[in-house]
Design a protein around this motif. Structure first.
Motif, PDB file in Angstrom:
ATOM      1  N   ALA A   1       0.833  -1.210   0.000  1.00 23.37           N
ATOM      2  CA  ALA A   1       0.000   0.000   0.000  1.00 23.37           C
ATOM      3  C   ALA A   1       0.860   1.250   0.000  1.00 23.37           C
ATOM      4  N   PHE A   2       1.912   1.249   0.801  1.00 25.23           N
ATOM      5  CA  PHE A   2       2.814   2.408   0.830  1.00 25.23           C
ATOM      6  C   PHE A   2       3.524   2.579  -0.505  1.00 25.23           C
ATOM      7  N   LYS A   3       4.030   1.483  -1.045  1.00 23.76           N
ATOM      8  CA  LYS A   3       4.795   1.554  -2.286  1.00 23.76           C
ATOM      9  C   LYS A   3       3.945   2.010  -3.464  1.00 23.76           C
ATOM     10  N   LYS A   4       2.665   1.646  -3.472  1.00 23.55           N
ATOM     11  CA  LYS A   4       1.814   1.962  -4.614  1.00 23.55           C
ATOM     12  C   LYS A   4       1.105   3.303  -4.493  1.00 23.55           C
ATOM     13  N   ALA A   5       1.114   3.906  -3.299  1.00 23.14           N
ATOM     14  CA  ALA A   5       0.383   5.159  -3.107  1.00 23.14           C
ATOM     15  C   ALA A   5       0.930   6.260  -4.007  1.00 23.14           C
ATOM     16  N   SER A   6       0.043   7.052  -4.559  1.00 25.42           N
ATOM     17  CA  SER A   6       0.476   8.168  -5.407  1.00 25.42           C
ATOM     18  C   SER A   6       1.332   9.153  -4.622  1.00 25.42           C
ATOM     19  N   PHE A   7       0.988   9.349  -3.337  1.00 25.87           N
ATOM     20  CA  PHE A   7       1.748  10.278  -2.504  1.00 25.87           C
ATOM     21  C   PHE A   7       1.981   9.671  -1.122  1.00 25.87           C
ATOM     22  N   ARG A   8       3.209   9.847  -0.635  1.00 24.41           N
ATOM     23  CA  ARG A   8       3.611   9.350   0.685  1.00 24.41           C
ATOM     24  C   ARG A   8       3.889  10.559   1.571  1.00 24.41           C
ATOM     25  N   VAL A   9       3.081  10.689   2.619  1.00 23.78           N
ATOM     26  CA  VAL A   9       3.136  11.881   3.461  1.00 23.78           C
ATOM     27  C   VAL A   9       3.449  11.473   4.900  1.00 23.78           C
ATOM     28  N   VAL A  10       4.368  12.176   5.536  1.00 22.80           N
ATOM     29  CA  VAL A  10       4.684  11.967   6.948  1.00 22.80           C
ATOM     30  C   VAL A  10       4.313  13.226   7.719  1.00 22.80           C
ATOM     31  N   MET A  11       3.612  13.035   8.850  1.00 22.48           N
ATOM     32  CA  MET A  11       3.277  14.147   9.737  1.00 22.48           C
ATOM     33  C   MET A  11       3.744  13.802  11.143  1.00 22.48           C
ATOM     34  N   MET A  12       4.458  14.726  11.776  1.00 23.47           N
ATOM     35  CA  MET A  12       4.888  14.564  13.159  1.00 23.47           C
ATOM     36  C   MET A  12       5.219  15.938  13.715  1.00 23.47           C
ATOM     37  N   HIS A  13       5.357  16.054  15.024  1.00 20.94           N
ATOM     38  CA  HIS A  13       5.465  17.383  15.622  1.00 20.94           C
ATOM     39  C   HIS A  13       6.858  17.986  15.492  1.00 20.94           C
ATOM     40  N   ILE A  14       7.885  17.282  15.935  1.00 20.64           N
ATOM     41  CA  ILE A  14       9.240  17.840  15.932  1.00 20.64           C
ATOM     42  C   ILE A  14       9.893  17.611  14.572  1.00 20.64           C
ATOM     43  N   PRO A  15      10.302  18.663  13.874  1.00 23.96           N
ATOM     44  CA  PRO A  15      10.981  18.477  12.588  1.00 23.96           C
ATOM     45  C   PRO A  15      12.450  18.117  12.810  1.00 23.96           C
ATOM     46  N   HIS A  16      12.960  17.237  12.002  1.00 24.32           N
ATOM     47  CA  HIS A  16      14.339  16.774  12.181  1.00 24.32           C
ATOM     48  C   HIS A  16      15.350  17.634  11.431  1.00 24.32           C
ATOM     49  N   TYR A  17      14.880  18.552  10.621  1.00 25.87           N
ATOM     50  CA  TYR A  17      15.721  19.589  10.010  1.00 25.87           C
ATOM     51  C   TYR A  17      15.015  20.937  10.168  1.00 25.87           C
ATOM     52  N   HIS A  18      15.738  22.015   9.867  1.00 28.87           N
ATOM     53  CA  HIS A  18      15.192  23.373   9.952  1.00 28.87           C
ATOM     54  C   HIS A  18      14.639  23.645  11.348  1.00 28.87           C
ATOM     55  N   SER A  19      15.333  23.126  12.337  1.00 33.06           N
ATOM     56  CA  SER A  19      14.890  23.233  13.717  1.00 33.06           C
ATOM     57  C   SER A  19      16.105  23.479  14.596  1.00 33.06           C
ATOM     58  N   ASP A  20      15.998  23.105  15.870  1.00 36.51           N
ATOM     59  CA  ASP A  20      17.121  23.234  16.793  1.00 36.51           C
ATOM     60  C   ASP A  20      17.966  21.959  16.770  1.00 36.51           C
ATOM     61  N   GLU A  21      18.929  21.884  17.656  1.00 34.45           N
ATOM     62  CA  GLU A  21      19.765  20.691  17.770  1.00 34.45           C
ATOM     63  C   GLU A  21      19.555  20.017  19.121  1.00 34.45           C
ATOM     64  N   GLU A  22      18.333  20.137  19.657  1.00 34.00           N
ATOM     65  CA  GLU A  22      18.000  19.457  20.912  1.00 34.00           C
ATOM     66  C   GLU A  22      17.992  17.943  20.695  1.00 34.00           C
ATOM     67  N   HIS A  23      17.964  17.221  21.796  1.00 40.05           N
ATOM     68  CA  HIS A  23      18.068  15.769  21.737  1.00 40.05           C
ATOM     69  C   HIS A  23      16.931  15.143  20.919  1.00 40.05           C
ATOM     70  N   GLY A  24      15.699  15.630  21.115  1.00 39.43           N
ATOM     71  CA  GLY A  24      14.575  15.063  20.366  1.00 39.43           C
ATOM     72  C   GLY A  24      14.726  15.258  18.865  1.00 39.43           C
ATOM     73  N   THR A  25      15.208  16.420  18.465  1.00 42.65           N
ATOM     74  CA  THR A  25      15.421  16.711  17.051  1.00 42.65           C
ATOM     75  C   THR A  25      16.460  15.784  16.443  1.00 42.65           C
ATOM     76  N   THR A  26      17.592  15.667  17.111  1.00 39.05           N
ATOM     77  CA  THR A  26      18.682  14.860  16.548  1.00 39.05           C
ATOM     78  C   THR A  26      18.354  13.369  16.553  1.00 39.05           C
ATOM     79  N   GLU A  27      17.579  12.920  17.539  1.00 38.39           N
ATOM     80  CA  GLU A  27      17.169  11.511  17.554  1.00 38.39           C
ATOM     81  C   GLU A  27      16.176  11.220  16.427  1.00 38.39           C
ATOM     82  N   CYS A  28      15.264  12.134  16.168  1.00 37.63           N
ATOM     83  CA  CYS A  28      14.349  11.957  15.036  1.00 37.63           C
ATOM     84  C   CYS A  28      15.130  11.932  13.719  1.00 37.63           C
TER      85      CYS A  28
END
Length: 412
Positions: free
Chosen positions: A301-328
């Protein structure tokens, strides 16, 4: 909203056990489910009332979950049907027992028809006294008739709105939703930090559920925690007030051309930080999600989907370098690249931004703003099998930017 209070106490006399933990009876009026009986008990508590209107959760092509909160313990049910005559009854049932020990009520309707409008009304019958061999009931209250629509089985398009970082400003819900100007949408996604921290039930009702009532009795909301939803003495209770797919804080859903993955990024600080007092383990939790994530990305289902979208709160780029960010970034980032997602949507930074693919990430990257006036945003996403369009508006209604993506998997 209290729509009706019956004049005398009623008792449930019989029920028909249906599928998937619901109690179903087709084509029968309410009187078929409860007999009127007068007993020598005190008058029903006049404070028996709804604390929220019904709100919709976890929509699909053949099911939906309806939740509401009552002021008193009650026996609860939903009546629903394809017309306003309703005619079918469903109750929350677990291990053979109806839910009667909670004021938070949840009924999942199953075996629904895809792409169909259903009408529904919720009922709550107050429990005055619960003895081992005798239960005394009070009045029945009911909501007004609302309606929802199931997703089409093979939907050709989908649209949704994204809010993030409201931070206990309930007025922001209506102010931002109004920017959509009555354009159609299928659901609202709440991308974390609806609160500053969790205090009590009243905060959840006044600062989330009630302001969402402008749409949530007819259109569902989906939710993922931000780092602020993990804080405060009531944070462990928050999970009771909404219902995600599979009852998890991280989940997937697919409708039409979009396969969406929702991740729970946890806290932004190290688990060992003294503010947590040794009460959290988000490092292991994110590791668990990474293992689960790769399995989801290997599905057909993931491979065939026309669009693959991820949503989550902490962005892993364009953000800070806190522990949660770098772990994501360490855990999720390589999987996003390996399995070629198309769009990433986050919040957290309180600075909105729209970033084209670059050397850090090969996919379009979006961060919503908030929470203060002037930096709040509404994100609108709509997609068909060929094109996905994301539009971001600031809280004055001005368009900040637009991404238009063409599907890379047209021939699958």
């Amino acid at each position: 909203m209290k729509e009706q209070k019956n004049s005398r106490r009623q008792f449930i006399s019989k029920s028909i056990v249906g599928l998937s933990g619901s109690i179903l009876a087709s084509g029968l009026p309410l009187s078929s489910f409860a007999e009127n009986k007068i007993t020598a008990v005190d008058e029903a508590d006049s404070s028996h009332d709804f604390l929220t209107k019904p709100y919709l959760q976890a929509p699909s092509s053949d099911s939906i979950t309806i939740m509401w909160i009552t002021k008193q313990l009650s026996l609860n049910w939903v009546e629903y049907g394809e017309t306003e005559k309703l005619g079918t009854k469903a109750q929350q049932c677990s291990h053979g027992m109806m839910n009667t020990n909670s004021k938070i009520n949840k009924v999942t309707l199953t075996n629904l028809k895809p792409g169909t409008r259903y009408y529904y009304k919720v009922f709550s019958k107050q429990i005055l006294d619960f003895q081992p061999y005798k239960i005394t009931f009070g009045d029945i209250i009911n909501s007004e008739i609302n309606h929802f629509e199931t997703f089409p089985e093979k939907a050709t398009n989908i649209s949704w709105l994204v809010l993030n970082d409201i931070h206990d400003r309930p007025e922001s819900f209506s102010q931002l939703i109004d920017l959509n100007q009555n354009k159609p949408f299928d659901f609202v996604f709440l991308n974390g930090d609806m609160f500053n921290y969790q205090t009590d039930e009243n905060q959840i009702i006044e600062n989330l559920l009630t302001p969402c009532n402008i749409f949530s009795s007819k259109k569902p909301f989906m939710f993922v925690r931000g780092n602020h939803e993990t804080r405060g003495k009531f944070s462990r209770n928050l999970l009771d007030y909404y219902h995600n797919y599979d009852n998890k804080e991280y989940y997937t859903f697919q409708t039409g051309p979009v396969y969406a993955i929702v991740l729970d990024t946890g806290e932004d600080k190290k688990d060992s930080h003294p503010v947590y007092g040794g009460t959290v383990n988000y490092d292991s939790y994110r590791e668990e999600q990474a293992a689960w994530l790769e399995k989801q990305m290997n599905t057909k289902a993931f491979k065939k989907a026309s669009f693959r979208v991820v949503m989550m709160h902490i962005p892993h780029y364009h953000s800070d370098e806190e522990h949660g960010t770098t772990e994501c970034r360490r855990l999720f980032g390589p999987l996003f690249e390996k399995h070629k997602i198309d769009l990433f949507v986050a919040g957290h930074t309180h600075e909105y931004g729209m970033f084209e693919p670059n050397t850090d990430h090969s996919y379009h990257f979006v961060i919503g703003g908030g929470p203060e006036t002037g930096i709040r945003t509404l994100i609108r996403i709509e997609a068909n099998s060929k094109i996905l369009k994301l539009q971001m508006l600031n809280d004055s209604g001005k368009e900040i930017g637009v991404f238009t993506l063409n599907s890379k998997r047209k021939n699958l």
